[in-house]
Motif scaffolding. Structure first.
Motif, PDB file in Angstrom:
ATOM      1  N   SER A 113    -121.736  33.265  -8.749  1.00  0.00           N
ATOM      2  CA  SER A 113    -120.507  33.043  -7.984  1.00  0.00           C
ATOM      3  C   SER A 113    -119.287  33.256  -8.872  1.00  0.00           C
ATOM      4  CB  SER A 113    -120.491  31.620  -7.407  1.00  0.00           C
ATOM      5  OG  SER A 113    -121.572  31.412  -6.537  1.00  0.00           O
ATOM      6  N   MET A 114    -119.354  32.733 -10.105  1.00  0.00           N
ATOM      7  CA  MET A 114    -118.239  32.899 -11.038  1.00  0.00           C
ATOM      8  C   MET A 114    -118.044  34.370 -11.400  1.00  0.00           C
ATOM      9  SD  MET A 114    -117.594  31.030 -14.698  1.00  0.00           S
ATOM     10  CE  MET A 114    -118.924  31.874 -15.536  1.00  0.00           C
ATOM     11  N   VAL A 134    -113.460  40.430  -9.225  1.00  0.00           N
ATOM     12  CA  VAL A 134    -112.237  40.721  -8.459  1.00  0.00           C
ATOM     13  C   VAL A 134    -111.043  40.823  -9.401  1.00  0.00           C
ATOM     14  CG1 VAL A 134    -110.658  39.834  -6.697  1.00  0.00           C
ATOM     15  CG2 VAL A 134    -113.127  39.628  -6.374  1.00  0.00           C
ATOM     16  N   TYR A 135    -110.946  39.865 -10.356  1.00  0.00           N
ATOM     17  CA  TYR A 135    -109.852  39.891 -11.327  1.00  0.00           C
ATOM     18  C   TYR A 135    -109.898  41.163 -12.176  1.00  0.00           C
ATOM     19  CZ  TYR A 135    -108.102  35.143 -10.607  1.00  0.00           C
ATOM     20  OH  TYR A 135    -107.513  34.023 -10.083  1.00  0.00           O
ATOM     21  N   LEU A 175    -116.251  29.386  -2.222  1.00  0.00           N
ATOM     22  CA  LEU A 175    -116.602  30.211  -3.379  1.00  0.00           C
ATOM     23  C   LEU A 175    -115.610  29.943  -4.509  1.00  0.00           C
ATOM     24  CD1 LEU A 175    -118.265  32.605  -4.598  1.00  0.00           C
ATOM     25  CD2 LEU A 175    -116.527  34.116  -3.634  1.00  0.00           C
ATOM     26  N   GLY A 176    -114.334  29.782  -4.153  1.00  0.00           N
ATOM     27  CA  GLY A 176    -113.314  29.453  -5.156  1.00  0.00           C
ATOM     28  C   GLY A 176    -113.513  28.075  -5.754  1.00  0.00           C
ATOM     29  N   TYR A 178    -114.518  24.923 -10.714  1.00  0.00           N
ATOM     30  CA  TYR A 178    -115.046  23.733 -11.388  1.00  0.00           C
ATOM     31  C   TYR A 178    -116.220  24.067 -12.299  1.00  0.00           C
ATOM     32  CZ  TYR A 178    -111.936  20.939  -8.562  1.00  0.00           C
ATOM     33  OH  TYR A 178    -110.808  20.398  -8.009  1.00  0.00           O
ATOM     34  N   TYR A 179    -117.009  25.063 -11.926  1.00  0.00           N
ATOM     35  CA  TYR A 179    -118.091  25.491 -12.816  1.00  0.00           C
ATOM     36  C   TYR A 179    -117.514  26.112 -14.086  1.00  0.00           C
ATOM     37  CZ  TYR A 179    -122.207  28.027 -14.473  1.00  0.00           C
ATOM     38  OH  TYR A 179    -123.229  28.510 -15.252  1.00  0.00           O
ATOM     39  N   GLY A 180    -116.524  27.003 -13.918  1.00  0.00           N
ATOM     40  CA  GLY A 180    -115.917  27.655 -15.083  1.00  0.00           C
ATOM     41  C   GLY A 180    -115.200  26.683 -15.992  1.00  0.00           C
ATOM     42  N   ARG A 181    -114.484  25.704 -15.406  1.00  0.00           N
ATOM     43  CA  ARG A 181    -113.778  24.712 -16.218  1.00  0.00           C
ATOM     44  C   ARG A 181    -114.758  23.869 -17.022  1.00  0.00           C
ATOM     45  NH1 ARG A 181    -109.631  20.239 -13.756  1.00  0.00           N
ATOM     46  NH2 ARG A 181    -108.244  22.030 -13.639  1.00  0.00           N
TER      47      ARG A 181
END
Length: 595
Positions: A238-239, A245-246, A329-330, A335-338
């Motif tokens: 998901s991340m 996209v970025y 998804l956001g 929260y996973y990335g942080r």
């Protein structure tokens, strides 16, 4: 006789508090999470050979309780090479009729805890424990550390660690379809977001934990891939999807600002790009997630029939399910990335009540500002800049095909909390929300003020995770923030006032302008604090001089160099991301400055 009786009774009592006195780990003020601590504390007071720890949001049905004897018999039967140590049980989600969001979560949960668990247990053999109505082999687990891990932060998702421990110690986890327990799922938008944030935090900690590392080393290749896909891999993918996209949009920004895209599309050797546009049109349909609905239709079709599955799918589309799942998804990614970057996961109570209420705008702002709104605005500026600087040579249909899924993502992240908020567009509610938000924004922070009471207190709490960041994580934050300078660097050289001058001094001059503006704002701010009460006239004269100097500087810079109307808009597009970069730097370096 009385004395003898008292002595015997006293001895019996003393023998009972020593047997049953439990020393908690660590200092009394630093115990672990409440739920797993209670479970591990309570297990010593239990009796028998089987143990079932039911969550607070669960229920049972009379007809299902008659099947418990059959379920317990499973402990005596070999499943594969060994007898089971955890008996998995399916669930019936009974909150689906409360709201459309509750129905979405009910379908998602049914897919995971029923149909998904069936496959995880057999043939994949990677089912763990998910904190639901599973039954434990008490004798097995009481000698192997209990049914939960209670340390703070790393074991936030304490339930699954019981499954990790059981599997690592050569236990066997099964799943049984013939018995089920009722379960209440979150029913409101903010409840669901808190739940998704908690699970994403917990999964980030699982990614870093030694249990998953050990399982990965001891599983065979296929079982390892199955475990990856069903635990940390889902959140990691998901991340990666959002990061793609970025990367894609920043790559497009580079192409359009450097002129490469223009030279490619205007190359005489490229005579017809219609087949390319058709291919992009087909791709954009799948980017919207059409392909992802097939597994859900298959799963629900197996349970309820394919006619029912198709009908449910159409109703879900009409109730904006794609917007809901795109929004979350956001949530997962943020929260996973942080957690991966800085750690510091924390428990988030969701309530799990049946209340569907109107959430105030300030509450939505606090909850979604960093995870959705800011990210969506960054993507929005990327899309606008890409449109503005390539519209002269690029067909509009090509732009739509390339970016339509990104526009959908931006729209979902910006507006889903309001669309799914009950009574959000009632005029009186909007006025109340505005008044409440304005009051919250203007309330200065202080000792003892909660984030719900003051913008400043919320701002401090929102960046608590940076205090515990390592040098490596803070440096990575700074490196990632450098992407925001691409706008300024690229757009400055496209302004009419530079007359296609490619000198680095042009870029340096743009930073000089930013520096003068910041210093001027700081002077006005200090003047307001020092002079506004006692020397109003002096302050107003100072303020006027500062703004006259600024206006004069702008006239010299812009009008003196042939100002174009488009330059003003372009400057705004360039300097908003630059300002955000300065804020990010201040946040990351904040603990250092305070020290």
């Amino acid at each position: 006789v009385g004395n003898i009786y008292n002595i015997i009774w006293k001895n019996i009592n003393n023998y009972s508090l020593e047997i049953y006195r439990v020393k908690l780990p660590g200092k009394p003020t630093e115990v672990g999470e409440g739920k797993p601590n209670n479970q591990n504390h309570a297990i010593i007071f239990t009796r028998g050979e089987a143990l079932q720890a039911i969550d607070m949001n669960q229920d049972n049905y009379l007809e299902e309780s008659f099947k418990m004897r059959n379920l317990l018999e499973e402990f005596l039967i070999k499943h594969g090479k060994s007898k089971p140590t955890i008996l998995g049980v399916r669930e019936h989600i009974f909150t689906g009729s409360v709201s459309s969001l509750a129905w979405f979560m009910s379908n998602q949960e049914t897919s995971f805890v029923t149909i998904g668990q069936r496959v995880l247990a057999n043939p994949l053999k990677v089912r763990f424990h998910y904190g639901h109505p599973d039954v434990f082999d008490r004798i097995f687990h009481i000698t192997r550390g209990g049914i939960s891990k209670a340390s703070k932060v790393i074991n936030l998702s304490e339930d699954i660690f019981a499954g990790f421990n059981s599997t690592l110690r050569q236990g066997n986890v099964t799943h049984h379809e013939y018995i089920q327990l009722g379960k209440g799922r979150d029913v409101g938008m903010n409840q669901i977001s808190n739940f998704e944030a908690k699970v994403a935090n917990g999964n980030g900690e699982q990614t870093l934990c030694r249990d998953v590392h050990r399982l990965g080393h001891r599983f065979d290749f296929y079982r390892m891939l199955s475990m990856y896909f069903t635990t940390v891999g889902f959140y990691f993918n998901s991340m990666v999807a959002v990061l793609t996209v970025y990367v894609f949009l920043y790559g497009r920004l580079y192409l359009v600002l450097s002129g490469l895209e223009k030279s490619i599309l205007q190359d005489p050797r490229i005579k017809n790009i219609k087949p390319f546009a058709n291919a992009l049109a087909t791709q954009s349909v799948f980017q919207l997630g059409t392909l992802l609905i097939l597994p859900m239709i298959m799963e629900v079709g197996l349970e309820k029939g394919f006619g029912k599955a198709l009908a449910e799918f159409i109703i879900m589309q009409l109730q904006l399910a794609p917007m809901f799942f795109t929004f979350h998804l956001g949530t997962k990614t943020h929260y996973y990335g942080r957690t991966i970057l800085h750690g510091g996961a924390k428990y988030r109570g969701t309530g799990r009540g049946f209340v569907v209420r109107h959430a105030k705008f300030a509450e939505n702002y606090r909850m979604y500002s960093r995870s959705h709104f800011v990210k969506a605005l960054e993507l929005l500026i990327l899309l606008v800049v890409y449109l503005a600087y390539g519209s002269s040579y690029r067909s509009s249909s090509l732009y739509v095909y390339v970016t339509i899924s990104m526009w959908f993502l931006v729209f979902c992240w910006l507006f889903a909390p309001f669309i799914f908020n009950p009574s959000c567009f009632e005029w009186h509610k909007m006025v109340d929300d505005w008044t409440d938000w304005w009051k919250w924004m203007n309330n200065r922070g202080g000792i003892g003020l909660a984030p719900e009471q003051s913008w400043e207190a919320w701002w401090v709490s929102e960046h608590e995770h940076l205090k515990n960041g390592t040098v490596r994580s803070l440096l990575l934050e700074l490196v990632l923030s450098l992407r925001l300078l691409i706008y300024q660097y690229g757009i400055v050289y496209h302004l009419h006032i530079v007359h296609e001058n490619k000198s680095f001094m042009i870029y340096a001059l743009s930073w000089l302008v930013i520096g003068i503006v910041l210093v001027s704002l700081k002077v006005v701010s200090l003047g307001r604090e020092k002079f506004v009460t006692k020397f109003q006239l002096v302050f107003r004269i100072l303020k006027g001089i500062v703004f006259l100097v600024l206006i004069g500087l702008m006239v010299v810079i812009f009008v003196g160099f042939d100002l174009a109307v488009s330059d003003v808009g372009a400057s705004v597009l360039a300097f908003i991301p630059t300002g955000w970069f300065i804020l990010l730097m201040a946040q990351v370096c904040g603990p250092l400055f305070r020290r």
